[in-house]
Enzyme design. Structure first.
Site, PDB file in Angstrom:
ATOM      1  N   CYS A 161       0.766  -1.404  -0.038  1.00 49.64           N
ATOM      2  CA  CYS A 161      -0.018  -0.129   0.077  1.00 49.64           C
ATOM      3  C   CYS A 161       0.841   1.184  -0.178  1.00 49.64           C
ATOM      4  CB  CYS A 161      -0.891   0.209   1.289  1.00 49.64           C
ATOM      5  SG  CYS A 161      -2.143   1.359   1.298  1.00 49.64           S
ATOM      6  N   GLU A 175      -8.858  -0.671  -2.931  1.00 49.68           N
ATOM      7  CA  GLU A 175      -9.344   0.573  -2.944  1.00 49.68           C
ATOM      8  C   GLU A 175     -10.563   0.896  -2.332  1.00 49.68           C
ATOM      9  OE1 GLU A 175      -7.026   2.143  -3.480  1.00 49.68           O
ATOM     10  OE2 GLU A 175      -5.681   0.587  -4.606  1.00 49.68           O
ATOM     11  N   HIS A 190     -10.347   1.279   1.502  1.00 46.93           N
ATOM     12  CA  HIS A 190      -9.720   2.563   2.003  1.00 46.93           C
ATOM     13  C   HIS A 190     -10.840   3.360   2.056  1.00 46.93           C
ATOM     14  CE1 HIS A 190      -5.233   2.613   1.613  1.00 46.93           C
ATOM     15  NE2 HIS A 190      -5.366   2.121   0.573  1.00 46.93           N
TER      16      HIS A 190
END
Lengths: 174, 168
Positions: free
Chosen positions: B99, B142, B145
């Site tokens: 990441c 993603e 996140h």
């Protein structure tokens, strides 16, 4: 009677350490079972369990590894372990603990687990992150059994300012 | 536009859930462009980035697995997604992930093998994407996140790694 031993060998890292240990064990007729070997700083640390043939004693094993230790600059220990146990409490959870590095993270986390009778079966920790902002990451495989860790986890989160995730280890065939 | 700095853990914003986008307007399209510029300036083979990683607490992310030559021609190419949601999934896979917000660290992560994602495109039109394999992994990373979840929260086993060990 076959002995089961756990051998540890630690020394300055260089190519050929594992091969030299493996050859000595092979020549002895020993059978290597589980091994964990890794480089730590500039040292190479190996831990391996092995089964010895019935006519080979633990002292024979030590004697066979002595020249390897000398040649490779290793500190070697050979410890006989009981072939029983270890399987009674299979690991059932995976804990990930991570946060800004500070003294005491490993101690606080493991002390809480120990107080609750939780057994750590495997653990890997890493110091990472950008220079000037070190991050400490711990991944622990644990056997909780019936222990309820929710309150402990919450208090560790607060006191240490770390993030903690608990995942159940479902034995799934993937 | 210049690239934005990628915020790094332990910045608390990485652990917060983002707000949904109400209307896909020019500000959202500008955010998508900012993400693209940041990805262009990032390490080679960066294949996805989410808005919170540049400090925008909004449900926007971009993915392009073709930026890694290994995956060129696979998946859907460049995807810009607003309010992406996983509406269906099947199977499981474990793969190594890293990441931008946790540099130099990788771990084995458990993900769905195949997913269906619903989102809005940069014009505000609804899109439905069927994805599998590596692209599905990046999409899940993603979208996590946007919910304040880091890959470390989904570690599959104890063995983790560093590209380069740092000394204390």
């Amino acid at each position: 009677m076959n002995s089961v031993v756990v051998i540890t060998a630690v020394g300055q890292d260089r190519p050929g350490i594992v091969a030299a240990l493996a050859k000595a064990m092979f020549d002895l007729g020993g059978n290597l079972d589980d091994a964990t070997m890794t480089r730590l700083h500039s040292a190479f640390a190996t831990m391996v369990s092995a089964s010895l043939p019935s006519d080979v004693s633990v002292d024979d094993c030590r004697a066979a590894l002595t020249p390897v230790a000398r040649e490779m600059g290793l500190t070697v220990t050979v410890q006989e372990v009981s072939g029983e146990g270890g399987e009674e409490t299979p690991p059932d959870h995976l804990l990930t603990v991570y946060g800004a590095d500070k003294a005491g993270i490993v101690y606080e986390v493991t002390a809480r687990l120990a107080q609750r009778g939780v057994n750590i079966t495997d653990m890997d920790t890493r110091l990472t992150g950008a220079p000037g902002s070190p991050i400490y990451v711990m991944v622990l495989e644990v056997a909780c059994g019936d222990a309820d860790l929710a309150a402990e986890i919450e208090s560790l989160r607060k006191n240490l300012g770390v993030d903690i995730t608990v995942q159940s280890l479902d034995a799934e065939a993937l | 536009m210049p690239a934005f700095p990628v915020i790094l853990y332990p910045d608390p914003r990485l652990k917060m859930a983002c707000e949904s986008v109400g209307v896909v307007d020019d500000a959202v399209r500008q955010l998508i462009q900012d993400l693209l510029d940041t990805m262009d300036a990032g390490p080679p083979r960066t294949v996805g980035i989410a808005a919170p990683q540049i400090g925008a607490m909004t449900r926007v992310a971009i993915v392009d697995i073709g930026r890694n030559p290994k995956h060129e021609g696979l998946g859907h190419g460049y995807l810009a997604l607003v309010n992406p949601t996983i509406v269906a999934h099947t199977g499981e896979q474990i793969g190594r992930e890293g990441c931008l917000s946790l540099p130099d660290y990788t771990a084995n992560i458990r993900r769905w093998e195949r997913i269906t994602v619903e989102a809005l495109d940069p014009n505000g039109a609804p899109v439905r994407i069927e994805s599998e394999g590596f692209e599905a992994v990046v999409l899940q990373h993603e979208i996590d996140h946007l919910d304040g979840i880091l890959f470390l929260d989904r570690v599959a086993n104890v063995k983790t790694d560093l590209f380069q060990r740092r000394k204390k």
